[in-house]
Design an enzyme around this catalytic site. Sequence first.
Site, PDB file in Angstrom:
ATOM      1  N   CYS A   2      41.336  51.380  41.667  1.00 51.34           N
ATOM      2  CA  CYS A   2      41.554  52.919  41.193  1.00 51.34           C
ATOM      3  C   CYS A   2      42.391  53.119  40.064  1.00 51.34           C
ATOM      4  O   CYS A   2      42.948  52.102  39.494  1.00 51.34           O
ATOM      5  CB  CYS A   2      42.243  53.787  42.504  1.00 51.34           C
ATOM      6  SG  CYS A   2      41.426  53.498  44.068  1.00 51.34           S
ATOM      7  N   ARG A  28      37.665  52.286  36.417  1.00 53.34           N
ATOM      8  CA  ARG A  28      38.217  51.411  37.482  1.00 53.34           C
ATOM      9  C   ARG A  28      37.798  52.034  38.796  1.00 53.34           C
ATOM     10  O   ARG A  28      38.287  51.261  39.876  1.00 53.34           O
ATOM     11  CB  ARG A  28      39.916  51.867  37.371  1.00 53.34           C
ATOM     12  CG  ARG A  28      40.522  51.119  36.187  1.00 53.34           C
ATOM     13  CD  ARG A  28      41.926  51.516  36.150  1.00 53.34           C
ATOM     14  NE  ARG A  28      42.586  51.001  37.130  1.00 53.34           N
ATOM     15  CZ  ARG A  28      43.263  49.615  37.172  1.00 53.34           C
ATOM     16  NH1 ARG A  28      42.990  48.906  36.039  1.00 53.34           N
ATOM     17  NH2 ARG A  28      43.616  49.062  38.182  1.00 53.34           N
ATOM     18  N   TRP A  75      38.330  54.193  43.688  1.00 54.21           N
ATOM     19  CA  TRP A  75      37.104  53.587  44.258  1.00 54.21           C
ATOM     20  C   TRP A  75      37.374  53.213  45.565  1.00 54.21           C
ATOM     21  O   TRP A  75      38.405  52.718  46.162  1.00 54.21           O
ATOM     22  CB  TRP A  75      37.210  52.143  43.572  1.00 54.21           C
ATOM     23  CG  TRP A  75      36.061  51.072  43.765  1.00 54.21           C
ATOM     24  CD1 TRP A  75      34.697  51.390  43.195  1.00 54.21           C
ATOM     25  CD2 TRP A  75      35.898  49.823  44.531  1.00 54.21           C
ATOM     26  NE1 TRP A  75      34.112  50.128  43.815  1.00 54.21           N
ATOM     27  CE2 TRP A  75      34.811  49.423  44.634  1.00 54.21           C
ATOM     28  CE3 TRP A  75      36.830  49.063  45.377  1.00 54.21           C
ATOM     29  CZ2 TRP A  75      34.142  48.144  45.320  1.00 54.21           C
ATOM     30  CZ3 TRP A  75      36.695  48.205  45.992  1.00 54.21           C
ATOM     31  CH2 TRP A  75      35.391  47.802  45.919  1.00 54.21           C
ATOM     32  N   ASN A  99      47.209  53.157  44.062  1.00 54.89           N
ATOM     33  CA  ASN A  99      46.249  52.310  43.682  1.00 54.89           C
ATOM     34  C   ASN A  99      46.431  51.174  44.492  1.00 54.89           C
ATOM     35  O   ASN A  99      47.509  50.560  44.268  1.00 54.89           O
ATOM     36  CB  ASN A  99      46.023  51.936  42.166  1.00 54.89           C
ATOM     37  CG  ASN A  99      45.097  50.808  41.852  1.00 54.89           C
ATOM     38  OD1 ASN A  99      44.476  50.462  42.686  1.00 54.89           O
ATOM     39  ND2 ASN A  99      45.448  50.140  40.756  1.00 54.89           N
ATOM     40  N   GLY A 100      45.704  50.501  45.241  1.00 58.10           N
ATOM     41  CA  GLY A 100      46.002  49.348  46.066  1.00 58.10           C
ATOM     42  C   GLY A 100      45.873  49.514  47.265  1.00 58.10           C
ATOM     43  O   GLY A 100      44.866  50.721  47.876  1.00 58.10           O
ATOM     44  N   GLU A 493      25.265  33.910  33.769  1.00 60.69           N
ATOM     45  CA  GLU A 493      25.720  35.068  33.099  1.00 60.69           C
ATOM     46  C   GLU A 493      24.664  36.180  33.026  1.00 60.69           C
ATOM     47  O   GLU A 493      24.750  37.173  33.213  1.00 60.69           O
ATOM     48  CB  GLU A 493      26.442  34.675  31.838  1.00 60.69           C
ATOM     49  CG  GLU A 493      27.132  35.993  31.199  1.00 60.69           C
ATOM     50  CD  GLU A 493      28.032  36.890  32.181  1.00 60.69           C
ATOM     51  OE1 GLU A 493      28.321  36.212  33.248  1.00 60.69           O
ATOM     52  OE2 GLU A 493      28.516  37.986  31.667  1.00 60.69           O
ATOM     53  N   LYS A 497      24.531  39.758  34.568  1.00 58.10           N
ATOM     54  CA  LYS A 497      24.459  41.102  33.698  1.00 58.10           C
ATOM     55  C   LYS A 497      23.270  41.925  34.396  1.00 58.10           C
ATOM     56  O   LYS A 497      23.447  43.217  34.437  1.00 58.10           O
ATOM     57  CB  LYS A 497      24.353  40.926  32.187  1.00 58.10           C
ATOM     58  CG  LYS A 497      25.282  40.071  31.638  1.00 58.10           C
ATOM     59  CD  LYS A 497      26.383  41.211  31.371  1.00 58.10           C
ATOM     60  CE  LYS A 497      27.529  41.276  32.179  1.00 58.10           C
ATOM     61  NZ  LYS A 497      28.545  40.349  32.850  1.00 58.10           N
ATOM     62  N   GLU A 500      23.995  43.330  37.993  1.00 61.96           N
ATOM     63  CA  GLU A 500      25.158  44.337  38.159  1.00 61.96           C
ATOM     64  C   GLU A 500      24.834  45.758  37.510  1.00 61.96           C
ATOM     65  O   GLU A 500      25.373  46.721  37.864  1.00 61.96           O
ATOM     66  CB  GLU A 500      26.347  43.659  37.689  1.00 61.96           C
ATOM     67  CG  GLU A 500      26.593  43.635  36.208  1.00 61.96           C
ATOM     68  CD  GLU A 500      28.055  43.324  35.825  1.00 61.96           C
ATOM     69  OE1 GLU A 500      29.060  43.841  36.565  1.00 61.96           O
ATOM     70  OE2 GLU A 500      28.219  42.303  35.056  1.00 61.96           O
ATOM     71  N   HIS A 516      13.240  22.150  43.615  1.00 66.21           N
ATOM     72  CA  HIS A 516      13.788  21.692  44.819  1.00 66.21           C
ATOM     73  C   HIS A 516      13.918  23.021  45.925  1.00 66.21           C
ATOM     74  O   HIS A 516      14.876  23.239  46.949  1.00 66.21           O
ATOM     75  CB  HIS A 516      15.412  21.122  44.877  1.00 66.21           C
ATOM     76  CG  HIS A 516      15.172  19.995  43.860  1.00 66.21           C
ATOM     77  ND1 HIS A 516      14.771  18.666  44.402  1.00 66.21           N
ATOM     78  CD2 HIS A 516      15.748  19.773  42.828  1.00 66.21           C
ATOM     79  CE1 HIS A 516      14.910  17.778  43.522  1.00 66.21           C
ATOM     80  NE2 HIS A 516      15.388  18.288  42.438  1.00 66.21           N
ATOM     81  N   LYS A 615      35.602  47.961  37.336  1.00 68.21           N
ATOM     82  CA  LYS A 615      35.941  47.181  36.188  1.00 68.21           C
ATOM     83  C   LYS A 615      36.790  46.003  36.406  1.00 68.21           C
ATOM     84  O   LYS A 615      36.711  44.748  36.137  1.00 68.21           O
ATOM     85  CB  LYS A 615      36.306  47.976  35.138  1.00 68.21           C
ATOM     86  CG  LYS A 615      36.821  47.124  33.772  1.00 68.21           C
ATOM     87  CD  LYS A 615      35.387  46.249  33.288  1.00 68.21           C
ATOM     88  CE  LYS A 615      35.773  45.299  31.978  1.00 68.21           C
ATOM     89  NZ  LYS A 615      34.431  44.900  31.597  1.00 68.21           N
TER      90      LYS A 615
HETATM   91  C1  AGP Z   1      31.231  41.052  35.198  1.00 70.19           C
HETATM   92  O1  AGP Z   1      30.388  41.649  34.263  1.00 70.19           O
HETATM   93  C2  AGP Z   1      31.895  41.882  36.294  1.00 70.19           C
HETATM   94  N1  AGP Z   1      32.321  43.155  35.810  1.00 70.19           N
HETATM   95  C3  AGP Z   1      32.801  41.191  37.068  1.00 70.19           C
HETATM   96  O2  AGP Z   1      32.023  39.945  37.498  1.00 70.19           O
HETATM   97  C4  AGP Z   1      34.143  40.568  36.648  1.00 70.19           C
HETATM   98  O3  AGP Z   1      33.713  39.475  35.392  1.00 70.19           O
HETATM   99  C5  AGP Z   1      35.015  39.657  37.372  1.00 70.19           C
HETATM  100  O4  AGP Z   1      35.416  41.012  38.408  1.00 70.19           O
HETATM  101  C6  AGP Z   1      36.290  39.384  37.042  1.00 70.19           C
HETATM  102  O5  AGP Z   1      37.107  40.116  36.270  1.00 70.19           O
HETATM  103  P1  AGP Z   1      38.212  39.869  35.279  1.00 70.19           P
HETATM  104  O6  AGP Z   1      37.695  39.015  34.314  1.00 70.19           O
HETATM  105  O7  AGP Z   1      38.954  41.139  34.880  1.00 70.19           O
HETATM  106  O8  AGP Z   1      39.227  39.097  36.233  1.00 70.19           O
END
Ligand code: AGP
Length: 620
Positions: A2, A28, A75, A99-100, A493, A497, A500, A516, A615
């Site tokens: 958050c 966030r 969040w 936040n937490g 990766e 992308k 997500e 396989h 994020k």
């Molecule tokens: C990647 O596009 C995502 N947003 C997510 O997987 C991110 O890489 C992951 O949460 C790790 O975040 P960080 O690099 O801030 O530790």
Amino acid sequence: MCGIVGVCYSSGSAEHALIAGLRSLEYRGYDSAGVALHAEGMPRRRAEGRVDDLVAVIDRDPLPEARIGIAHTRWATHGVPAERNAHPHRFDRVTLVHNGILENHDAMRTLVENELRTNGSTWSSETDSEVWAALLRVELGNASENPTVDDMLGAISRAMLRARGSYALAILHDAIPDRVFFARHESPLVVGIGESGNFVASDVAALLEETRDFVYLQDGQCGFVTSDECAIFDETLQPIELPIDTIEWDAESAEKGGYPHFMLKEIEEQPHVVGRTLQASIGSGNQILPDFAIPDEELARYGRIIILACGTALHAARLGKYLLEEAAGIPVTVDFASEFRYRSPMVGQNDLILAISQSGETADTLGAYRVAIDKGARPIAICNVRGSSLCRLSNATILTQCGPEIGVASTKAFTGQLLAIHLLALRLGRARGTLDDRAVEARLGQLRIARHAMEQLVGGAARDHVARIATQFAHKPIYFFLGRGPDYPIALEGALKLKEISYVHAEGYPAGEMKHGPLALVSKDMVCVVLCGDSPTYEKVLGNMQEVKTRGGTVVAITNEDKSEAISMADEVIFVPKTDAFVAPLLSVIPLQYLAYFVALERGCDIDKPRNLAKSVTVE
Ligand code: AGP
């Protein structure tokens, strides 16, 4: 997970700064938002949804002028996204944003009900954060009506000793109208020291309009800000002096700069990020990472590297295995941080433990890192946020020079991480004697070539070409991304992308593994993106492409202009300049980022704030 903001102006209205801060923190979390001002009756406005929804509520029901206030963008963890669960939460005369996660919220709820002799009707939300406010009310005891500043600090200190879990708190009390109290443990919290007043926030991006001078609070610290004072204490209320750090970023660099989305801006910043990181990491005489805190003679003593990360950072870690083992001749183990921390990992003093994290606040990465450090491993880190929790756990951090990354989908931070790993591999190779000066010089040359080659892949015709392909296949139900060797982590990766931000099912797979099992999934509905540039395994990858083609799959090849076999076999081709196989991933990831972006655009998805995500995942 958050975002929280607290404002203590010397004059003027805090409302604008609070709302602007929330907008910078929305990445966030964006399930609900709220604000409270320190005025008669502690007026609050809260809304389910985005900050815009909160602004609409305030427009309908304006807030009074007040120079002090707190705000929150959420969040959801405990309690569904709804106005009643939106922060700020209030209990008696205490108002706060959190936040937490209060892990022992059930026990604390019972304690509050017993102490205040109330019952379940005590609560107006399903959140653990409301329990924090109630706990402070209990700890204030007889002083709860009109506490002094010391009463508040004492209550906060006692509550910190009772609470279990992570928290960053900004707190107001009706009877103390001139300050915002704060406390932090595991969730990030910075104090902003400004001309017009003082501030607290989850990260600097929220306050760049107000100041660039920050103090990074550490675990177990609490205190308060007034318009002209900042006081910080440890859990036992011993005063603490912390250094003030000045951020080079300005608000502009955290804004979109004319782009429709942060993600597109950040994709196209990558050549600049790589150039800036290279420049910041090479000293005179091609000294690699001159500021790195571990001397070569110590580096050479370690027998293994364990790399821990999550998500995109883990993909950078997987590429790191190839780069570090090849350049430095050292065994490398890569693990999901969320898995590593809960098994009985074999780790000790002979190990370097490398954590990679853009935010430096990912709970799983920090938790796993602490496990390895407690078992004697030597911590090093790659991170994009100076002053973050990860940077404080490791005194040997390679800072990627990416600037603020706002889009939830990580792009420039990923290439910044790749570059940092390349530099660490060169530093380790030289320390362990597996690379001589000529080899280091040659590889630095390759990195500089890659940096310029990246320019050919961003913007203009290169972007438009990928956009056309993405639009053509945007509604395909399933994607596979295939690669071998260093291209395999890039395939992972590319899949992450796409899934997500466009919510399409996508898998990254080692190309050699298709036969396989996954080959059974191939049909005309599958798009198979194949990384098949110049590499020792190019011929093998061609065979994997053939396996997909003959079963009716659609193949998009990411390849070089001289790869005629791949070009003739593929349905669509995206060219990348030819470079050394180990730096090629810095290039091939860019079209995959664009592919995800334009598929999501075509599908009408929220690119910078994809559903269900945040994020920085600061909870487990
Ligand atoms: C990647 O596009 C995502 N947003 C997510 O997987 C991110 O890489 C992951 O949460 C790790 O975040 P960080 O690099 O801030 O530790």
